[in-house]
Design a protein around this motif. Structure first.
Motif, short mmCIF file in Angstrom:
data_model
loop_
_atom_site.label_atom_id
_atom_site.label_comp_id
_atom_site.label_asym_id
_atom_site.label_seq_id
_atom_site.Cartn_x
_atom_site.Cartn_y
_atom_site.Cartn_z
N ILE A 185 32.73 27.93 50.05
CA ILE A 185 32.66 26.80 49.12
C ILE A 185 31.29 26.81 48.48
O ILE A 185 30.27 26.79 49.19
CB ILE A 185 32.93 25.47 49.84
CG1 ILE A 185 34.36 25.46 50.38
CG2 ILE A 185 32.72 24.29 48.90
CD1 ILE A 185 34.74 24.18 51.08
N GLY A 186 31.24 26.87 47.17
CA GLY A 186 29.98 26.93 46.45
C GLY A 186 29.11 25.71 46.64
O GLY A 186 29.53 24.69 47.18
N PHE A 187 27.88 25.81 46.19
CA PHE A 187 26.89 24.77 46.41
C PHE A 187 27.30 23.44 45.80
O PHE A 187 27.26 22.39 46.45
CB PHE A 187 25.53 25.21 45.84
CG PHE A 187 24.49 24.12 45.92
CD1 PHE A 187 23.91 23.78 47.12
CD2 PHE A 187 24.11 23.43 44.76
CE1 PHE A 187 22.95 22.78 47.19
CE2 PHE A 187 23.16 22.43 44.82
CZ PHE A 187 22.57 22.11 46.04
N ILE A 188 27.73 23.46 44.53
CA ILE A 188 28.07 22.21 43.84
C ILE A 188 29.30 21.57 44.48
O ILE A 188 29.30 20.37 44.79
CB ILE A 188 28.31 22.47 42.34
CG1 ILE A 188 27.03 22.96 41.66
CG2 ILE A 188 28.81 21.19 41.66
CD1 ILE A 188 27.18 23.29 40.20
N THR A 189 30.34 22.36 44.66
CA THR A 189 31.55 21.84 45.29
C THR A 189 31.26 21.36 46.71
O THR A 189 31.75 20.31 47.14
CB THR A 189 32.65 22.92 45.33
OG1 THR A 189 32.89 23.40 44.00
CG2 THR A 189 33.93 22.36 45.91
N GLY A 190 30.47 22.13 47.43
CA GLY A 190 30.12 21.75 48.80
C GLY A 190 29.31 20.47 48.84
O GLY A 190 29.49 19.65 49.74
N ALA A 191 28.41 20.29 47.85
CA ALA A 191 27.60 19.08 47.80
C ALA A 191 28.47 17.84 47.55
O ALA A 191 28.30 16.80 48.21
CB ALA A 191 26.53 19.20 46.72
N VAL A 192 29.41 17.98 46.61
CA VAL A 192 30.32 16.87 46.33
C VAL A 192 31.19 16.58 47.56
O VAL A 192 31.39 15.43 47.94
CB VAL A 192 31.22 17.20 45.11
CG1 VAL A 192 32.29 16.12 44.93
CG2 VAL A 192 30.36 17.33 43.85
N PHE A 266 28.85 20.20 59.16
CA PHE A 266 28.43 19.95 57.79
C PHE A 266 26.98 20.36 57.54
O PHE A 266 26.47 20.17 56.44
CB PHE A 266 28.60 18.46 57.45
CG PHE A 266 30.02 18.05 57.23
CD1 PHE A 266 30.64 18.24 56.01
CD2 PHE A 266 30.76 17.48 58.25
CE1 PHE A 266 31.95 17.87 55.80
CE2 PHE A 266 32.08 17.09 58.06
CZ PHE A 266 32.68 17.29 56.83
N TYR A 267 26.32 20.92 58.54
CA TYR A 267 24.90 21.28 58.41
C TYR A 267 24.62 22.23 57.24
O TYR A 267 23.66 22.02 56.49
CB TYR A 267 24.39 21.88 59.72
CG TYR A 267 22.99 22.40 59.63
CD1 TYR A 267 21.90 21.53 59.65
CD2 TYR A 267 22.73 23.78 59.51
CE1 TYR A 267 20.60 22.01 59.56
CE2 TYR A 267 21.44 24.26 59.42
CZ TYR A 267 20.38 23.37 59.45
OH TYR A 267 19.09 23.84 59.35
N PRO A 268 25.42 23.31 57.04
CA PRO A 268 25.12 24.20 55.91
C PRO A 268 25.08 23.48 54.57
O PRO A 268 24.21 23.76 53.74
CB PRO A 268 26.28 25.22 55.97
CG PRO A 268 26.70 25.22 57.39
CD PRO A 268 26.56 23.79 57.84
N SER A 269 26.01 22.57 54.35
CA SER A 269 26.02 21.83 53.08
C SER A 269 24.84 20.87 53.00
O SER A 269 24.27 20.64 51.92
CB SER A 269 27.32 21.05 52.93
OG SER A 269 28.40 21.94 52.74
N LEU A 270 24.46 20.28 54.14
CA LEU A 270 23.35 19.33 54.14
C LEU A 270 22.02 19.99 53.79
O LEU A 270 21.14 19.37 53.20
CB LEU A 270 23.25 18.65 55.51
CG LEU A 270 24.41 17.71 55.88
CD1 LEU A 270 24.26 17.24 57.32
CD2 LEU A 270 24.45 16.51 54.94
#
Length: 330
Positions: A185-192, A266-270
């Protein structure tokens, strides 16, 4: 350096395209398989006991227990469907079709989102029960709870269908070799995604429980000092208040364990990394998240006498007797 010809391949007949198995100690791998299989079996059995208990016994058909039932269904599916497939990934090879790989991650995301949604609903239920007990029976009805649970599951299915739309169309798009099952999951999608399914819900849960804690402590002090005034409008028994606070405390433990188990996932996205699945991440992040599904019924067994009573009736097959659904559990 280890050559491709000398490496142990997932599919030896595909020398040029097959993935290589990671180097593992045989004894440690066997122990890991046995341990995780036991956790999977325990998760299925314990949550099945919760589902049977709440579904069968009429005394347990309360709004709060409906939410626990929904959470138990999600935890049961984690143990029945996700854990066994995740065990396959520990070996570094995916032996099923790419369609099953996409279905596996889709189910994983749905159950994760549904669990988070159920936790939010449980927090709202406890907030109203403790902070506005007089209006609780009218605000939190079984019909409203059932609608909320249905919306929670439907939204989880639709939301994750949108998030994983491109991946579901081509489940092997992120695979670098044959025998791999990876979702990125890409950065933007993952952030949302992390805001909508983790940071936002967790903030709501923490705020509600902080309010519940303050009110519960205030009520306890009032009763201990015998200054709790009982008016015509506010005739709530001491026993009822104590029961509600105990339920809030128990579910508070459930929420705390939920936070501990979900944060590493969820750590990678955080921290702004792409969410990808590796062997190390699977063992630490994903399995810690999955273990939360096994911990919930253990917490119920420790704190809820009704769960221990219902287990005894189920194991001894007394639930097969006529009118056993009317048994005195509470």
């Amino acid at each position: 350096m280890e050559t491709l010809e000398g490496a142990e391949l997932c599919f030896p007949q595909l020398l040029n395209t097959s993935c290589r198995k990671p180097l593992q100690h045989h004894a440690e791998t066997i122990f890991l398989y046995i341990l995780l299989s036991c956790i999977s079996l325990l998760t299925v059995v314990l949550n099945l006991l919760v589902i049977i208990s709440i579904s069968h016994f009429r005394q347990l058909h309360t709004s709060t227990n409906l939410l626990l039932l929904s959470l138990a269904v999600a935890d049961f599916l984690v143990g029945l469907l996700l854990m066994p497939l995740q065990i396959l990934l520990i070996g570094g090879c995916w032996f099923l079709e790419s369609f099953m790989c996409g279905l596996f991650y889709y189910a994983s995301f749905i159950l994760t989102s549904a669990s988070v949604g159920n936790m939010v609903l449980i927090s709202v239920d406890r907030y109203v029960a403790i902070c506005d007990p007089l209006c609780y029976p009218t605000k939190v009805t079984q019909k409203r709870v059932q609608i909320s649970i249905c919306l929670c599951w439907v939204c989880s299915v639709l939301y994750n269908g949108v998030i994983l739309n491109a991946f579901l169309k081509h489940p092997d798009r992120y695979n670098t070799c044959y025998g791999e099952c990876v979702v990125v999951i890409g950065f933007i999608t993952g952030a949302v995604d992390v805001i909508l399914t983790f940071i936002g819900p967790i903030a709501v849960i923490i705020l509600l429980y902080m309010k519940v804690f303050v009110v519960a402590v205030s009520q306890a002090r009032a009763m201990r000092s015998h200054i709790a005034a009982v008016t015509l409008q506010g005739s709530v028994s001491v026993t009822a208040k104590k029961s509600e606070r105990k339920a809030a405390r128990t579910l508070g433990v459930v929420v705390v364990m939920f936070l501990i188990c979900f944060c590493p996932y969820f750590y990678p996205s955080l921290v702004g990394q792409d969410m990808s699945t590796s062997v190390a991440f699977s063992i630490f992040g994903v399995w810690l998240l999955y273990c939360n599904s096994c911990l919930n019924p253990v917490i119920y067994a420790f704190f809820y006498p009704w769960f221990r009573k219902s287990i005894k009736l189920i194991v001894t097959l007394q639930i097969l007797q006529p009118d056993s659904c009317y048994a005195h559990i509470l």
